[in-house]
Design a protein around this motif. Sequence first.
Motif, PDB file in Angstrom:
ATOM      1  N   ARG A  81      33.784  34.986  52.446  1.00 34.74           N
ATOM      2  CA  ARG A  81      34.369  34.527  53.734  1.00 34.74           C
ATOM      3  C   ARG A  81      35.988  33.582  53.484  1.00 34.74           C
ATOM      4  O   ARG A  81      35.817  32.656  52.242  1.00 34.74           O
ATOM      5  CB  ARG A  81      33.857  33.984  54.665  1.00 34.74           C
ATOM      6  CG  ARG A  81      32.709  35.114  55.163  1.00 34.74           C
ATOM      7  CD  ARG A  81      31.713  34.672  56.491  1.00 34.74           C
ATOM      8  NE  ARG A  81      30.759  35.594  56.497  1.00 34.74           N
ATOM      9  CZ  ARG A  81      30.934  36.601  57.434  1.00 34.74           C
ATOM     10  NH1 ARG A  81      32.188  36.592  57.921  1.00 34.74           N
ATOM     11  NH2 ARG A  81      29.969  37.300  57.537  1.00 34.74           N
ATOM     12  N   ARG A  82      36.565  33.407  54.222  1.00 35.31           N
ATOM     13  CA  ARG A  82      37.625  32.428  54.137  1.00 35.31           C
ATOM     14  C   ARG A  82      37.117  30.960  54.189  1.00 35.31           C
ATOM     15  O   ARG A  82      36.097  30.945  54.692  1.00 35.31           O
ATOM     16  CB  ARG A  82      38.678  32.604  55.047  1.00 35.31           C
ATOM     17  CG  ARG A  82      39.662  33.683  55.188  1.00 35.31           C
ATOM     18  CD  ARG A  82      40.666  33.851  56.192  1.00 35.31           C
ATOM     19  NE  ARG A  82      41.190  35.197  56.103  1.00 35.31           N
ATOM     20  CZ  ARG A  82      42.648  35.364  55.740  1.00 35.31           C
ATOM     21  NH1 ARG A  82      43.105  34.241  54.822  1.00 35.31           N
ATOM     22  NH2 ARG A  82      43.112  36.620  55.631  1.00 35.31           N
ATOM     23  N   HIS A  83      37.674  29.933  53.467  1.00 29.78           N
ATOM     24  CA  HIS A  83      37.224  28.583  53.555  1.00 29.78           C
ATOM     25  C   HIS A  83      35.719  28.758  52.584  1.00 29.78           C
ATOM     26  O   HIS A  83      34.923  27.632  53.377  1.00 29.78           O
ATOM     27  CB  HIS A  83      37.067  28.037  54.919  1.00 29.78           C
ATOM     28  CG  HIS A  83      38.589  28.071  55.825  1.00 29.78           C
ATOM     29  ND1 HIS A  83      39.177  26.713  55.393  1.00 29.78           N
ATOM     30  CD2 HIS A  83      39.025  28.710  56.608  1.00 29.78           C
ATOM     31  CE1 HIS A  83      40.254  26.749  56.108  1.00 29.78           C
ATOM     32  NE2 HIS A  83      40.048  28.042  56.864  1.00 29.78           N
ATOM     33  N   GLU A  84      35.728  29.445  51.801  1.00 25.58           N
ATOM     34  CA  GLU A  84      34.347  29.408  51.160  1.00 25.58           C
ATOM     35  C   GLU A  84      34.352  29.791  49.859  1.00 25.58           C
ATOM     36  O   GLU A  84      35.367  30.439  49.336  1.00 25.58           O
ATOM     37  CB  GLU A  84      33.169  30.435  51.681  1.00 25.58           C
ATOM     38  CG  GLU A  84      31.911  30.835  51.285  1.00 25.58           C
ATOM     39  CD  GLU A  84      31.145  31.801  51.884  1.00 25.58           C
ATOM     40  OE1 GLU A  84      30.153  31.690  52.079  1.00 25.58           O
ATOM     41  OE2 GLU A  84      31.781  32.785  51.946  1.00 25.58           O
ATOM     42  N   VAL A  85      33.615  28.924  48.853  1.00 20.84           N
ATOM     43  CA  VAL A  85      33.335  29.192  47.540  1.00 20.84           C
ATOM     44  C   VAL A  85      32.266  29.776  47.149  1.00 20.84           C
ATOM     45  O   VAL A  85      31.110  29.156  47.597  1.00 20.84           O
ATOM     46  CB  VAL A  85      33.538  27.877  46.577  1.00 20.84           C
ATOM     47  CG1 VAL A  85      33.047  28.148  45.145  1.00 20.84           C
ATOM     48  CG2 VAL A  85      35.037  27.295  46.998  1.00 20.84           C
ATOM     49  N   VAL A  86      32.117  30.941  46.918  1.00 18.31           N
ATOM     50  CA  VAL A  86      30.821  31.778  46.346  1.00 18.31           C
ATOM     51  C   VAL A  86      30.931  31.735  44.897  1.00 18.31           C
ATOM     52  O   VAL A  86      31.592  32.381  44.140  1.00 18.31           O
ATOM     53  CB  VAL A  86      30.802  33.046  46.972  1.00 18.31           C
ATOM     54  CG1 VAL A  86      29.622  33.875  46.425  1.00 18.31           C
ATOM     55  CG2 VAL A  86      30.901  33.258  48.607  1.00 18.31           C
ATOM     56  N   ALA A  87      29.934  31.230  44.284  1.00 19.29           N
ATOM     57  CA  ALA A  87      29.607  31.336  42.670  1.00 19.29           C
ATOM     58  C   ALA A  87      28.800  32.283  42.336  1.00 19.29           C
ATOM     59  O   ALA A  87      27.761  32.713  43.175  1.00 19.29           O
ATOM     60  CB  ALA A  87      29.182  29.965  42.365  1.00 19.29           C
ATOM     61  N   VAL A  88      29.151  32.996  41.290  1.00 19.70           N
ATOM     62  CA  VAL A  88      28.380  34.052  40.831  1.00 19.70           C
ATOM     63  C   VAL A  88      28.050  33.500  39.382  1.00 19.70           C
ATOM     64  O   VAL A  88      28.579  33.470  38.528  1.00 19.70           O
ATOM     65  CB  VAL A  88      29.192  35.416  40.350  1.00 19.70           C
ATOM     66  CG1 VAL A  88      28.191  36.570  39.870  1.00 19.70           C
ATOM     67  CG2 VAL A  88      29.643  35.802  42.007  1.00 19.70           C
ATOM     68  N   VAL A  89      26.585  33.446  39.237  1.00 19.34           N
ATOM     69  CA  VAL A  89      26.028  32.837  37.868  1.00 19.34           C
ATOM     70  C   VAL A  89      25.248  33.783  37.292  1.00 19.34           C
ATOM     71  O   VAL A  89      24.614  34.840  37.926  1.00 19.34           O
ATOM     72  CB  VAL A  89      25.602  31.582  38.165  1.00 19.34           C
ATOM     73  CG1 VAL A  89      26.458  30.504  38.845  1.00 19.34           C
ATOM     74  CG2 VAL A  89      24.255  31.638  39.199  1.00 19.34           C
ATOM     75  N   GLY A  90      24.876  33.777  35.909  1.00 18.45           N
ATOM     76  CA  GLY A  90      23.890  34.390  35.239  1.00 18.45           C
ATOM     77  C   GLY A  90      24.073  34.316  33.710  1.00 18.45           C
ATOM     78  O   GLY A  90      25.227  33.650  33.294  1.00 18.45           O
ATOM     79  N   GLU A  91      23.036  34.755  33.107  1.00 19.01           N
ATOM     80  CA  GLU A  91      23.201  34.640  31.495  1.00 19.01           C
ATOM     81  C   GLU A  91      24.187  35.675  31.057  1.00 19.01           C
ATOM     82  O   GLU A  91      24.602  36.548  31.705  1.00 19.01           O
ATOM     83  CB  GLU A  91      21.768  35.082  30.926  1.00 19.01           C
ATOM     84  CG  GLU A  91      20.737  34.029  31.339  1.00 19.01           C
ATOM     85  CD  GLU A  91      19.359  34.392  30.495  1.00 19.01           C
ATOM     86  OE1 GLU A  91      19.289  35.711  30.734  1.00 19.01           O
ATOM     87  OE2 GLU A  91      18.832  33.497  30.329  1.00 19.01           O
ATOM     88  N   ASN A  92      24.647  35.572  29.770  1.00 16.70           N
ATOM     89  CA  ASN A  92      25.366  36.408  29.291  1.00 16.70           C
ATOM     90  C   ASN A  92      24.847  37.830  29.398  1.00 16.70           C
ATOM     91  O   ASN A  92      23.646  38.309  28.835  1.00 16.70           O
ATOM     92  CB  ASN A  92      25.594  36.166  27.725  1.00 16.70           C
ATOM     93  CG  ASN A  92      26.492  34.915  27.572  1.00 16.70           C
ATOM     94  OD1 ASN A  92      27.324  34.582  28.355  1.00 16.70           O
ATOM     95  ND2 ASN A  92      26.461  34.229  26.287  1.00 16.70           N
ATOM     96  N   GLY A  93      25.665  38.668  29.434  1.00 13.46           N
ATOM     97  CA  GLY A  93      25.121  40.302  29.885  1.00 13.46           C
ATOM     98  C   GLY A  93      24.688  40.516  31.211  1.00 13.46           C
ATOM     99  O   GLY A  93      24.051  41.649  31.331  1.00 13.46           O
ATOM    100  N   ALA A  94      24.540  39.498  32.322  1.00 13.14           N
ATOM    101  CA  ALA A  94      24.046  39.576  33.498  1.00 13.14           C
ATOM    102  C   ALA A  94      24.823  40.574  34.196  1.00 13.14           C
ATOM    103  O   ALA A  94      24.159  41.132  35.326  1.00 13.14           O
ATOM    104  CB  ALA A  94      23.848  38.410  33.985  1.00 13.14           C
ATOM    105  N   GLY A  95      25.933  40.645  34.061  1.00 12.38           N
ATOM    106  CA  GLY A  95      26.928  41.519  35.061  1.00 12.38           C
ATOM    107  C   GLY A  95      28.090  40.716  35.517  1.00 12.38           C
ATOM    108  O   GLY A  95      28.940  41.308  36.490  1.00 12.38           O
TER     109      GLY A  95
END
Length: 268
Positions: free
Chosen positions: A48-62
């Motif tokens: 959403r606006r005014h939001e930081v969404v982090a996407v994390v995972g190991e190498n190869g996680a996608g």
Amino acid sequence: MNGRAGNRRGPLEGEPAVLAEPPALALHGVTHSYGAVRALVDVDLDVRRHEVVAVVGENGAGKSTLVGVMSGVLVPDAGEVVVDGRETQLTSPGQARGLGIATVFQDLALCEDLDVVENLFLGQEIRFGPLLDEVAMEREAQRLLAQLAVRVPSVRAPVASLSGGQRQAVAIARALLGEPRVLVLDEPTAALGVTQTAEVLTLIERVRDAGFGVVLASHNLTDVQAVADRVVVLRRGRLNGEFDADVAGYEQIVAAITGVAIGPGEGR
């Protein structure tokens, strides 16, 4: 550094309920394969606006595949992409950009022999009749960099003369031309030192506070916990947890990333 607490406020007692606006970008059940390898499997994500969404995972996680889908570089095999509540298909980077989704890849794609103004407007130059309007582009470059509190020696300085953090800032500023709804960042601090990383994280907060939705794909949990509002964990191409960054601890996120719980104080 983190100013997340000030961005959230529920309705006060006695206030009328207000329907929440739809996410600026939402993915539902997204699946993508490379031949027999399933890189993403039934992944949901929204920002959403005014939001930081982090996407994390190991190498190869996608993570990189997910960035590719959001940027229009990759077309998913299945699933829905919804922009501001409307289902659409992202079939090219140009289309994604036209719908308000701008991406800064780990390879910044800056031309080192060109100056800051030329990099900012490369491919989207301002013209006065048949001629380039250099004055207008220089003025707009100064305005945008000042708005983001980005410091460079001069908007006419060659990009080759800038630090890594300044280059990242120029790439982010270029992505924000045209005021997209969502900014997708792919490992923006991976090659930076401590001071430059802090500068970029502060810039990400400014972008969020200015009303943009930000997706931050990163392997660095310290950076993630500094600026993210929510953390989405991918493991082997699948969603393996979603956490409120104000609540979730380091160990909880690492356990979702690796599939192995760690004790307090370990892994840092």
